[in-house]
Motif scaffolding. Structure first.
Motif, mmCIF file in Angstrom:
data_model
loop_
_atom_site.group_PDB
_atom_site.id
_atom_site.type_symbol
_atom_site.label_atom_id
_atom_site.label_comp_id
_atom_site.label_asym_id
_atom_site.label_seq_id
_atom_site.Cartn_x
_atom_site.Cartn_y
_atom_site.Cartn_z
ATOM 1 N N GLU A 138 0.815 -1.214 0.000
ATOM 2 C CA GLU A 138 0.000 0.000 0.000
ATOM 3 C C GLU A 138 0.852 1.268 0.000
ATOM 4 O O GLU A 138 0.591 2.209 0.730
ATOM 5 C CB GLU A 138 -0.968 0.006 1.192
ATOM 6 N N ARG B 169 -5.989 11.418 -9.951
ATOM 7 C CA ARG B 169 -6.614 10.563 -8.942
ATOM 8 C C ARG B 169 -7.947 10.076 -9.476
ATOM 9 O O ARG B 169 -8.692 10.828 -10.083
ATOM 10 C CB ARG B 169 -6.791 11.338 -7.642
ATOM 11 N N ASP C 277 -6.546 4.853 -6.619
ATOM 12 C CA ASP C 277 -6.487 5.432 -5.272
ATOM 13 C C ASP C 277 -5.146 6.093 -4.964
ATOM 14 O O ASP C 277 -4.919 6.573 -3.860
ATOM 15 C CB ASP C 277 -6.825 4.383 -4.212
ATOM 16 N N LYS D 200 -2.136 4.645 -4.989
ATOM 17 C CA LYS D 200 -1.143 3.703 -4.472
ATOM 18 C C LYS D 200 -0.446 3.020 -5.650
ATOM 19 O O LYS D 200 -1.035 2.794 -6.707
ATOM 20 C CB LYS D 200 -1.797 2.627 -3.608
#
Length: 179
Positions: free
Chosen positions: A40, A62, A151, A153
């Motif tokens: 993560e 994003r 997200d 990551k």
């Protein structure tokens, strides 16, 4: 294993030193792909100029899968990545849930990068970055492709060439997970 992946392994393992990061780098490992599942790790945000000087921020994407290709004009294998990324971009840009960004690490900037981009027929967005930024993402040599999930990551890191089918598989997993 496709011919491009075999070529990638040969280049990374055999002559990859010529495309390694130029300062204090270690050679790429035997594996050309590192899955970062479970860690993560957030992708480092950046604001980089495009070839016209307009700033582009990673955070602006994003909600989309972002494919970032760290490359250099002085890296012969980087030429082979362009057609695969062009095909991926062409096939997926209309959906609006993915973007492809090439980050050139050439110290000379747009005066060297822009002619190379034109000569190679690159159709996705090109930004001007640094080897230091590539290292922040985990690049040990070039080309290095980082996939950032919607997200923000890091999904995976690929040292060497990657084929269209592999990119499509990664994108399908993101689409199947709901973005």
């Amino acid at each position: 294993m496709g011919w491009r992946r075999r070529l990638s392994a040969l280049i990374v393992c055999g002559i990859g030193i010529g495309c390694g990061a130029r300062e204090d780098s270690q050679p790429p490992s035997a594996s050309d792909e590192t899955e970062l599942a479970g860690e993560e790790q957030a992708a480092p945000d950046f604001s980089l100029p495009d070839l016209t000087g307009r700033p582009v921020r990673l955070a602006d994407f994003r909600g989309k899968t972002v494919v970032i290709d760290f490359w250099a004009t002085w890296c012969p294998p980087c030429i082979f990545q362009v057609p695969e990324l062009n095909k991926f971009w062409d096939a997926n840009q209309a959906a609006g849930d993915v973007t492809v960004i090439g980050v050139a690490v050439d110290a000379e900037g747009a005066s060297v990068v822009a002619p190379w981009v034109k000569e190679q027929g690159v159709r996705y967005q090109i930004l001007l970055g640094t080897e230091a930024l590539a290292k922040e993402f985990g690049a040990l040599g070039f080309p290095t492709l980082v996939v950032v999930r919607p997200d923000g990551k890091i999904d995976s890191l690929h040292v060497g060439l990657i084929e269209l089918a592999d990119l499509e598989q990664i994108l399908a997993a993101h689409r199947g997970a709901g973005g």
